[in-house]
Enzyme design. Structure first.
Site, short mmCIF file in Angstrom:
data_model
loop_
_atom_site.label_atom_id
_atom_site.label_comp_id
_atom_site.label_asym_id
_atom_site.label_seq_id
_atom_site.Cartn_x
_atom_site.Cartn_y
_atom_site.Cartn_z
N ARG A 208 0.84 -1.21 0.00
CA ARG A 208 0.00 0.00 0.00
C ARG A 208 0.86 1.25 0.00
O ARG A 208 0.60 2.22 -0.72
CB ARG A 208 -0.89 0.01 1.25
CG ARG A 208 -1.93 -1.08 1.24
CD ARG A 208 -2.79 -1.00 2.50
NE ARG A 208 -3.47 -2.26 2.68
CZ ARG A 208 -3.32 -3.08 3.73
NH1 ARG A 208 -2.56 -2.72 4.76
NH2 ARG A 208 -3.95 -4.22 3.77
N PHE A 223 -11.51 -4.73 -4.95
CA PHE A 223 -11.46 -5.65 -3.80
C PHE A 223 -10.90 -4.88 -2.60
O PHE A 223 -9.88 -5.22 -2.01
CB PHE A 223 -10.58 -6.88 -4.09
CG PHE A 223 -11.02 -7.70 -5.27
CD1 PHE A 223 -12.08 -8.60 -5.14
CD2 PHE A 223 -10.40 -7.57 -6.51
CE1 PHE A 223 -12.48 -9.37 -6.23
CE2 PHE A 223 -10.80 -8.32 -7.59
CZ PHE A 223 -11.85 -9.23 -7.46
N ASP A 244 -16.08 -3.12 -3.81
CA ASP A 244 -16.11 -4.40 -3.08
C ASP A 244 -17.52 -4.95 -3.15
O ASP A 244 -18.49 -4.20 -3.28
CB ASP A 244 -15.68 -4.22 -1.63
CG ASP A 244 -15.17 -5.53 -1.01
OD1 ASP A 244 -13.95 -5.69 -0.89
OD2 ASP A 244 -16.01 -6.39 -0.66
N CYS A 332 -3.02 -13.83 -3.58
CA CYS A 332 -2.72 -14.42 -2.27
C CYS A 332 -3.09 -15.90 -2.25
O CYS A 332 -3.22 -16.50 -1.20
CB CYS A 332 -3.43 -13.66 -1.16
SG CYS A 332 -5.22 -13.68 -1.31
N1 SAH Z 1 -7.38 -5.05 -0.49
C1 SAH Z 1 -7.84 -5.38 0.85
C2 SAH Z 1 -8.07 -6.84 1.04
C3 SAH Z 1 -9.01 -7.48 0.06
S1 SAH Z 1 -9.65 -8.99 0.59
C4 SAH Z 1 -6.84 -4.88 1.87
O1 SAH Z 1 -5.70 -4.54 1.49
O2 SAH Z 1 -7.18 -4.81 3.04
C5 SAH Z 1 -10.75 -9.41 -0.65
C6 SAH Z 1 -12.01 -8.59 -0.71
O3 SAH Z 1 -12.67 -8.96 -1.91
C7 SAH Z 1 -13.03 -8.81 0.40
O4 SAH Z 1 -13.33 -7.57 1.00
C8 SAH Z 1 -14.29 -9.37 -0.31
O5 SAH Z 1 -15.49 -8.82 0.20
C9 SAH Z 1 -14.07 -8.90 -1.71
N2 SAH Z 1 -14.66 -9.71 -2.79
C10 SAH Z 1 -14.67 -11.05 -2.93
N3 SAH Z 1 -15.21 -11.42 -4.11
C11 SAH Z 1 -15.55 -10.27 -4.75
C12 SAH Z 1 -16.11 -9.97 -6.03
N4 SAH Z 1 -16.43 -10.94 -6.89
N5 SAH Z 1 -16.31 -8.68 -6.35
C13 SAH Z 1 -15.97 -7.69 -5.50
N6 SAH Z 1 -15.42 -7.91 -4.29
C14 SAH Z 1 -15.21 -9.18 -3.91
#
Ligand code: SAH
Length: 390
Positions: A208, A223, A244, A332
């Site tokens: 980040r 996401f 998200d 991940c």
């Molecule tokens: N980038 C974040 C972590 C992401 S974790 C950080 O740095 O803290 C993955 C995220 O993807 C979760 O919040 C989940 O709600 C979301 N997610 C899962 N499948 C999804 C989809 N098809 N479309 C949008 N969001 C999704």
């Protein structure tokens, strides 16, 4: 008469010698006649091989934790081992109040996860042998960190394979619903009781910060969860869109934005695949994009489908990048290896018809050590890419 020593097959001993601490049931030559806990291990000729966590019901029956057979796994041993792991993170104290203190096998402490969120700790005891030593672990952690409370997030599915119940419970003191995390000057609320993982995605901290140095113009965080990348991007960009599928995650993203006095964040509740396609159809362009999907490959059988997903997401994100724009893309999924991920992003770049420049390859931060001889300790891969168009 059964002994208290576990005997491993010569194949198992070879595996240990190669630097991998796991012994599977098929490589257990003689089970120790003791309940789950630390046990001495030996090869078929009786050569001592140190100590391991003994998990009678697990497929991974032994996890080596100590090479010295003359050691004793007591409170002093735990104190030294945990102090060593904590010391490895010392340099993070000046940039954040939240980090992983113990990353299981990566820290030589198999099946143990300890995350610090300010004055509170969240632990995961993922082996029956650790459960048996719970009291001493909690006691030593408290002594070393002065934690105001310790929460067990023992709701991970792998507990079932160890014959352990799932539970979320306080092991010491009290633990609040939300904890304020400071991460390189950005603050957000982590949710230790209910949040994903142990409350936040600590493993992307440095990525980040890296992406933030490129923030400008229009930024997109796909996401986004509770807005972690978005909050950093807002420091340099004129506007940020956080996408998200989870309304509750975005609710927290909005609250986190307010906490940081950010009024340039727009939250969009949508499926990421759809959002990226629709944004491209609308002719939108972004100067910086974070693409951090959940693990798309949950097991070996879903690798092929996951690779199609990563390809699609990356292709769509690349098409949204303005000339000179920067994309940080991550995977991940443990089952998607570094070469696989690089390959799939390469394919996306070819299809995108954009000259994508590889600016950085990133892995795990220092508080999530990835041991080369233990592939299971590594899962996070990241690429920083630049759209080389003029
Ligand atoms: N980038 C974040 C972590 C992401 S974790 C950080 O740095 O803290 C993955 C995220 O993807 C979760 O919040 C989940 O709600 C979301 N997610 C899962 N499948 C999804 C989809 N098809 N479309 C949008 N969001 C999704």
């Amino acid at each position: 008469m059964s002994s208290s020593v576990a005997v491993v097959s010569s194949r198992g001993a070879k595996r240990l010698a190669s630097g991998h601490p796991w012994i599977f049931r098929s490589d257990l030559a003689e089970a120790p006649g003791v309940p789950a806990g630390p046990v001495r291990i030996a090869d078929p000729r009786g050569q001592p091989l140190g100590w391991a966590w003994w998990s009678p019901t697990s497929e991974i029956v032994l996890r080596r934790v100590e090479r010295r057979s003359d050691a004793v796994i007591d409170r002093a041993w735990w104190r030294a081992a945990l102090a060593h792991a904590i010391a490895r993170r010392a340099s993070l104290a000046s940039v954040t109040n939240a980090c992983r203190l113990v990353h299981g096998e990566g820290d030589g402490l198999p099946a143990l996860v300890v995350d610090r969120y300010d004055r509170w700790l969240v632990v995961q005891l993922l082996s029956a042998a650790l459960e048996a030593q719970r009291a001493v672990i909690v006691d030593v952690l408290q002594e070393l960190t002065g934690a105001a409370g310790i929460l067990a997030r023992n709701d991970a599915p792998v507990r079932a394979r160890e014959g352990l119940p799932k539970s979320v419970e306080v092991l010491a003191g009290g633990v609040p619903e939300e904890v304020e995390v400071d991460e390189h000057g950005v603050t957000y609320l982590a949710a230790p009781w209910t949040g994903q993982k142990t409350g936040a995605f600590l493993d992307q901290r440095e990525n980040r910060v890296m992406l933030r140095t490129h923030a400008r113009g229009r930024a997109l965080d796909v996401f986004s969860y509770h807005g972690s990348f978005a909050l950093h991007l807002a420091r340099g960009a004129e506007s940020v869109v956080a996408v998200d599928a989870s309304a509750s995650a975005l609710e927290r993203a909005r609250a986190n934005a307010a906490r940081n006095r950010i009024d340039t964040l727009t939250c969009v509740e949508a499926d990421a695949f759809d959002y990226l396609r629709d944004a491209a159809a609308r002719g939108e362009r972004f100067d910086v994009i974070a693409l951090d999907p959940p693990a798309l490959a949950k097991n070996r059988g879903s690798i092929a489908g996951a690779l199609r997903g990563y390809k699609e997401l990356n292709l769509r994100a690349m098409r949204l990048l303005a000339p000179g724009g920067m994309l940080f893309t991550a995977s991940c999924s443990y089952h998607v290896t570094k070469p696989m991920f690089l390959d799939v992003v390469h394919d996306a770049a070819a299809d995108s018809q954009r000259p994508m420049i590889l600016r950085a390859l990133t892995g795990q931060p220092l508080d999530h050590p990835e041991l080369l001889t233990i592939p299971e300790t590594g899962y996070l891969k990241g690429l920083l890419l630049e759209n080389g168009e003029a």
